[in-house]
Design a protein around this motif. Structure first.
Motif, PDB file in Angstrom:
ATOM      1  N   TYR A 151       0.854  -1.197   0.000  1.00  0.00           N
ATOM      2  CA  TYR A 151       0.000   0.000   0.000  1.00  0.00           C
ATOM      3  C   TYR A 151       0.883   1.238   0.000  1.00  0.00           C
ATOM      4  CZ  TYR A 151       0.990  -0.269   5.053  1.00  0.00           C
ATOM      5  OH  TYR A 151       1.620  -0.361   6.268  1.00  0.00           O
ATOM      6  N   ALA A 152       0.275   2.413  -0.344  1.00  0.00           N
ATOM      7  CA  ALA A 152       1.059   3.644  -0.420  1.00  0.00           C
ATOM      8  C   ALA A 152       1.232   4.288   0.955  1.00  0.00           C
ATOM      9  CB  ALA A 152       0.389   4.631  -1.380  1.00  0.00           C
ATOM     10  N   ASP A 153       0.140   4.287   1.742  1.00  0.00           N
ATOM     11  CA  ASP A 153       0.210   4.963   3.048  1.00  0.00           C
ATOM     12  C   ASP A 153      -0.967   4.515   3.937  1.00  0.00           C
ATOM     13  OD1 ASP A 153       1.290   6.587   4.939  1.00  0.00           O
ATOM     14  OD2 ASP A 153       0.822   8.496   3.929  1.00  0.00           O
ATOM     15  N   LEU A 154      -0.856   4.843   5.229  1.00  0.00           N
ATOM     16  CA  LEU A 154      -1.943   4.564   6.168  1.00  0.00           C
ATOM     17  C   LEU A 154      -2.440   5.889   6.711  1.00  0.00           C
ATOM     18  CD1 LEU A 154      -0.343   1.699   8.294  1.00  0.00           C
ATOM     19  CD2 LEU A 154      -2.040   1.465   6.464  1.00  0.00           C
ATOM     20  N   ARG A 155      -3.776   6.049   6.794  1.00  0.00           N
ATOM     21  CA  ARG A 155      -4.309   7.287   7.349  1.00  0.00           C
ATOM     22  C   ARG A 155      -5.213   6.977   8.553  1.00  0.00           C
ATOM     23  NH1 ARG A 155      -5.409  11.245   2.698  1.00  0.00           N
ATOM     24  NH2 ARG A 155      -3.149  11.000   2.608  1.00  0.00           N
ATOM     25  N   PRO A 156      -4.679   7.103   9.781  1.00  0.00           N
ATOM     26  CA  PRO A 156      -5.493   6.823  10.966  1.00  0.00           C
ATOM     27  C   PRO A 156      -6.321   8.043  11.378  1.00  0.00           C
ATOM     28  CG  PRO A 156      -3.220   7.249  11.608  1.00  0.00           C
ATOM     29  CD  PRO A 156      -3.277   7.444  10.116  1.00  0.00           C
ATOM     30  N   ASP A 157      -7.477   7.803  12.007  1.00  0.00           N
ATOM     31  CA  ASP A 157      -8.325   8.890  12.509  1.00  0.00           C
ATOM     32  C   ASP A 157      -9.023   8.404  13.773  1.00  0.00           C
ATOM     33  OD1 ASP A 157     -10.085  10.909  13.030  1.00  0.00           O
ATOM     34  OD2 ASP A 157     -11.083  10.877  11.066  1.00  0.00           O
ATOM     35  N   ALA A 158      -8.650   9.006  14.906  1.00  0.00           N
ATOM     36  CA  ALA A 158      -9.248   8.611  16.189  1.00  0.00           C
ATOM     37  C   ALA A 158     -10.287   9.627  16.651  1.00  0.00           C
ATOM     38  CB  ALA A 158      -8.169   8.431  17.244  1.00  0.00           C
ATOM     39  N   THR A 159     -10.827  10.418  15.730  1.00  0.00           N
ATOM     40  CA  THR A 159     -11.815  11.440  16.127  1.00  0.00           C
ATOM     41  C   THR A 159     -13.169  11.146  15.473  1.00  0.00           C
ATOM     42  OG1 THR A 159     -11.216  12.904  14.305  1.00  0.00           O
ATOM     43  CG2 THR A 159     -10.023  13.208  16.377  1.00  0.00           C
ATOM     44  N   VAL A 160     -13.531   9.862  15.441  1.00  0.00           N
ATOM     45  CA  VAL A 160     -14.816   9.481  14.846  1.00  0.00           C
ATOM     46  C   VAL A 160     -15.735   8.880  15.914  1.00  0.00           C
ATOM     47  CG1 VAL A 160     -13.945   9.102  12.508  1.00  0.00           C
ATOM     48  CG2 VAL A 160     -13.825   7.237  14.177  1.00  0.00           C
ATOM     49  N   ALA A 161     -17.033   8.886  15.638  1.00  0.00           N
ATOM     50  CA  ALA A 161     -18.006   8.260  16.549  1.00  0.00           C
ATOM     51  C   ALA A 161     -19.011   7.475  15.709  1.00  0.00           C
ATOM     52  CB  ALA A 161     -18.729   9.321  17.364  1.00  0.00           C
ATOM     53  N   LYS A 162     -19.531   6.418  16.305  1.00  0.00           N
ATOM     54  CA  LYS A 162     -20.541   5.608  15.615  1.00  0.00           C
ATOM     55  C   LYS A 162     -21.896   5.851  16.274  1.00  0.00           C
ATOM     56  CE  LYS A 162     -20.493   1.108  16.124  1.00  0.00           C
ATOM     57  NZ  LYS A 162     -20.121  -0.305  15.959  1.00  0.00           N
ATOM     58  N   ILE A 163     -22.891   6.155  15.468  1.00  0.00           N
ATOM     59  CA  ILE A 163     -24.253   6.383  15.976  1.00  0.00           C
ATOM     60  C   ILE A 163     -25.148   5.310  15.356  1.00  0.00           C
ATOM     61  CG2 ILE A 163     -26.111   8.098  16.255  1.00  0.00           C
ATOM     62  CD1 ILE A 163     -23.378   9.223  17.123  1.00  0.00           C
ATOM     63  N   SER A 164     -25.970   4.664  16.181  1.00  0.00           N
ATOM     64  CA  SER A 164     -26.801   3.565  15.670  1.00  0.00           C
ATOM     65  C   SER A 164     -28.229   3.701  16.147  1.00  0.00           C
ATOM     66  CB  SER A 164     -26.268   2.223  16.176  1.00  0.00           C
ATOM     67  OG  SER A 164     -24.884   2.115  15.935  1.00  0.00           O
ATOM     68  N   VAL A 165     -29.177   3.345  15.276  1.00  0.00           N
ATOM     69  CA  VAL A 165     -30.576   3.237  15.704  1.00  0.00           C
ATOM     70  C   VAL A 165     -30.938   1.756  15.669  1.00  0.00           C
ATOM     71  CG1 VAL A 165     -31.197   5.557  14.957  1.00  0.00           C
ATOM     72  CG2 VAL A 165     -31.567   3.640  13.407  1.00  0.00           C
ATOM     73  N   VAL A 166     -31.676   1.317  16.699  1.00  0.00           N
ATOM     74  CA  VAL A 166     -31.968  -0.104  16.894  1.00  0.00           C
ATOM     75  C   VAL A 166     -33.456  -0.305  17.125  1.00  0.00           C
ATOM     76  CG1 VAL A 166     -31.626  -2.047  18.499  1.00  0.00           C
ATOM     77  CG2 VAL A 166     -29.688  -0.575  17.904  1.00  0.00           C
ATOM     78  N   GLY A 167     -34.008  -1.328  16.521  1.00  0.00           N
ATOM     79  CA  GLY A 167     -35.408  -1.666  16.806  1.00  0.00           C
ATOM     80  C   GLY A 167     -35.857  -2.882  16.021  1.00  0.00           C
ATOM     81  N   VAL A 168     -36.555  -3.807  16.690  1.00  0.00           N
ATOM     82  CA  VAL A 168     -37.036  -5.003  15.980  1.00  0.00           C
ATOM     83  C   VAL A 168     -38.101  -4.626  14.949  1.00  0.00           C
ATOM     84  CG1 VAL A 168     -36.489  -6.741  17.735  1.00  0.00           C
ATOM     85  CG2 VAL A 168     -38.640  -5.526  17.886  1.00  0.00           C
ATOM     86  N   GLY A 169     -38.731  -3.443  15.129  1.00  0.00           N
ATOM     87  CA  GLY A 169     -39.745  -2.998  14.181  1.00  0.00           C
ATOM     88  C   GLY A 169     -39.198  -2.757  12.779  1.00  0.00           C
ATOM     89  N   MET A 170     -37.877  -2.608  12.664  1.00  0.00           N
ATOM     90  CA  MET A 170     -37.273  -2.379  11.341  1.00  0.00           C
ATOM     91  C   MET A 170     -37.468  -3.555  10.401  1.00  0.00           C
ATOM     92  SD  MET A 170     -33.592  -0.719  11.959  1.00  0.00           S
ATOM     93  CE  MET A 170     -33.451   0.378  13.330  1.00  0.00           C
ATOM     94  N   ARG A 171     -37.693  -4.735  10.994  1.00  0.00           N
ATOM     95  CA  ARG A 171     -37.904  -5.924  10.160  1.00  0.00           C
ATOM     96  C   ARG A 171     -39.107  -5.717   9.242  1.00  0.00           C
ATOM     97  NH1 ARG A 171     -37.773  -9.530  15.010  1.00  0.00           N
ATOM     98  NH2 ARG A 171     -35.587  -9.977  15.373  1.00  0.00           N
ATOM     99  N   SER A 172     -40.105  -4.983   9.749  1.00  0.00           N
ATOM    100  CA  SER A 172     -41.342  -4.862   8.971  1.00  0.00           C
ATOM    101  C   SER A 172     -41.606  -3.440   8.471  1.00  0.00           C
ATOM    102  CB  SER A 172     -42.521  -5.346   9.829  1.00  0.00           C
ATOM    103  OG  SER A 172     -42.446  -4.748  11.104  1.00  0.00           O
ATOM    104  N   HIS A 173     -40.704  -2.498   8.760  1.00  0.00           N
ATOM    105  CA  HIS A 173     -40.911  -1.122   8.305  1.00  0.00           C
ATOM    106  C   HIS A 173     -39.772  -0.666   7.410  1.00  0.00           C
ATOM    107  CE1 HIS A 173     -43.916  -0.991  11.469  1.00  0.00           C
ATOM    108  NE2 HIS A 173     -44.350   0.131  10.939  1.00  0.00           N
ATOM    109  N   ALA A 174     -40.125  -0.071   6.284  1.00  0.00           N
ATOM    110  CA  ALA A 174     -39.091   0.477   5.397  1.00  0.00           C
ATOM    111  C   ALA A 174     -38.846   1.939   5.776  1.00  0.00           C
ATOM    112  CB  ALA A 174     -39.561   0.373   3.962  1.00  0.00           C
TER     113      ALA A 174
END
Ligand code: ADP
Ligand code: ASP
Ligand code: MG
Length: 405
Positions: free
Chosen positions: A331-354
């Motif tokens: 590879y040419a280079d590595l670019r690390p970034d430790a200033t990120v966050a993960k946001i998630s929405v969760v629900g069993v209702g998603m199985r039946s809702h678009a």
């Protein structure tokens, strides 16, 4: 008579007064005729201090010695809790992970419980005693102390409950239950009376630190009745239970966020079969879990960039592994970034809702928050953003999905 496991987290045992408060709560259950095992965390801040000392000496420290150091916090609390119980006339004895023993694998720093010999605790019950067990630790096959990963006392408690076939496992903490989002950042978050094992598992694995992920998994597999309650207020908490025990259903049940993420982009890797294996194989060998992954198409048909996320505490080790394997990967280079966050929405209702993901994308667009990576599964959608927008994103999504109380 019931058999109960009561677990108290760091803030619940932060000082001697709080340990006395814990002892009184345990006494109430004992006086009601129940058999009680207590699982305790280290006093608030202690584990952080221990981890910090290890990292200061060596960021790439030996994992066995890390465990030797960080497992000590729980031993102090277990002894103090047993003494506090004895002073109010409740016979009690403390137990460390290796004394019981709580058997784990040998992944030091994030070991998994394999089994518990409940006989020692049961024999104390027969003598009318309370067993106070150190959370967070176990014994590896190499006969050394192991720790279960941060927040691991929840898992110790559920495993002890499963081993004892307890009627209940009550997790006492500094909030009075599981909320629709972390109540520390969303003032309008609502307490849930009940949440399914599956949704709680997703929320925990996506960053809701109220329960360690593995504790929910063990509870689900062993049908442990698990509840989250306040150790300071007498309020009904949240029951983690089967989906069909829940009457009210929402499409989205909760929002999780995690700042424990880091992103690495590997620049200009060859666009050829086997490239993903050459990047991720050495990381897996080093015990580093990779979460979200994207590989771009190759504009010139020969090279492309690959981006993925890992736990922030693994960043230095991951970079070292990739540098060591640079010749094989190419590879040419590595670019690390430790200033990120993960946001998630969760629900069993998603199985039946678009349209659940679309609401997420539109809400973030309206707040001018750029989405860096996206992943979805049956009951969740996760996105990666700049960590400085964490609170804004969680609050906006909480409102957008109609969760505000
Ligand atoms: P303990 O030391 O008792 O184990 P933790 O700090 O590990 O306590 O977990 C409790 C914390 O979890 C709360 O103070 C809260 O900020 C956080 N938390 C994150 N997400 C949620 C949620 N959805 N519901 C309740 N608490 C949450
Ligand atoms: N004391 C450990 C930690 O702070 C385990 C726990 O509290 O659950 O991670
Ligand atoms: Mg915890």
């Amino acid at each position: 008579m019931a058999r109960i496991v009561m677990k108290f987290g760091g803030t619940s045992v932060a000082d001697l007064d709080r340990i006395r408060n814990v002892a009184q709560r345990v006494k109430r259950e004992v006086d009601a005729g129940h058999q009680v095992a207590v699982v305790v965390s280290a006093m608030s801040g202690v584990t952080n201090q221990l981890v910090d000392w290890v990292r200061q000496l060596d960021p790439l420290h030996d994992a066995r010695e890390y465990d030797t150091v960080v497992a000590t916090g729980e031993q102090v609390t277990a002894g103090l809790t047993a003494i506090a119980l004895q002073t109010i006339g409740v016979p009690a004895r403390s137990w460390t992970g290796w004394q019981i023993p709580i058997h784990t694998d040998d992944m030091h720093g994030k070991a998994r419980i394999k089994g518990i010999d409940a006989a020692a605790i049961e024999s104390r019950f027969e003598q009318g005693m309370v067993a106070v067990v150190t959370g967070f630790q176990g014994l590896g096959s190499d006969n050394r102390v192991t720790t279960l990963g941060r927040g691991g006392s929840d898992t110790s408690a559920v495993a002890v409950a499963a081993g004892l076939k307890a009627d209940r496992c009550d997790i006492y903490t500094d909030v009075d239950g599981v909320y629709t989002a972390d109540p520390r950042i969303v003032a309008r978050a609502r307490k849930l009376d009940r949440i399914s094992y599956e949704e709680m598992f997703e929320l925990a694995s996506l960053g809701s630190k109220v329960l360690q992920t593995r504790s929910v998994e063990i509870a689900m597999n062993h049908r442990v009745r698990l509840a989250v309650l306040s150790s300071f207020k007498d309020l009904p908490g949240t029951l983690i239970c089967d989906e069909d025990e829940i009457v009210e259903h929402h499409v989205v049940s909760g929002i999780a966020h995690s700042r424990d993420e880091a992103k690495i982009t590997v620049l200009k890797v060859a666009d050829r079969p086997g490239i993903a294996a050459s990047v991720f194989g050495p990381l897996a060998d080093a015990g580093i879990n990779v979460d979200m992954i994207v590989q771009n198409i190759s504009p010139d048909g020969s090279s492309t960039d690959m981006t993925f996320t890992i736990g922030r505490t693994d960043l230095e080790r991951a970079l070292k592994v990739l540098e060591t394997n640079r010749a094989e990967i190419g590879y040419a280079d590595l670019r690390p970034d430790a200033t990120v966050a993960k946001i998630s929405v969760v629900g069993v209702g998603m199985r039946s809702h678009a349209g659940v993901a679309l609401t997420m994308f539109r809400t973030l667009a309206a707040e001018r928050i750029n989405i860096q990576l996206i992943t979805t599964s049956e009951i969740k959608v996760s996105i990666l953003i700049d960590e400085k927008y964490t609170e804004l994103a969680v609050r906006a999504l909480h409102t957008a999905y109609g969760l505000d109380g």
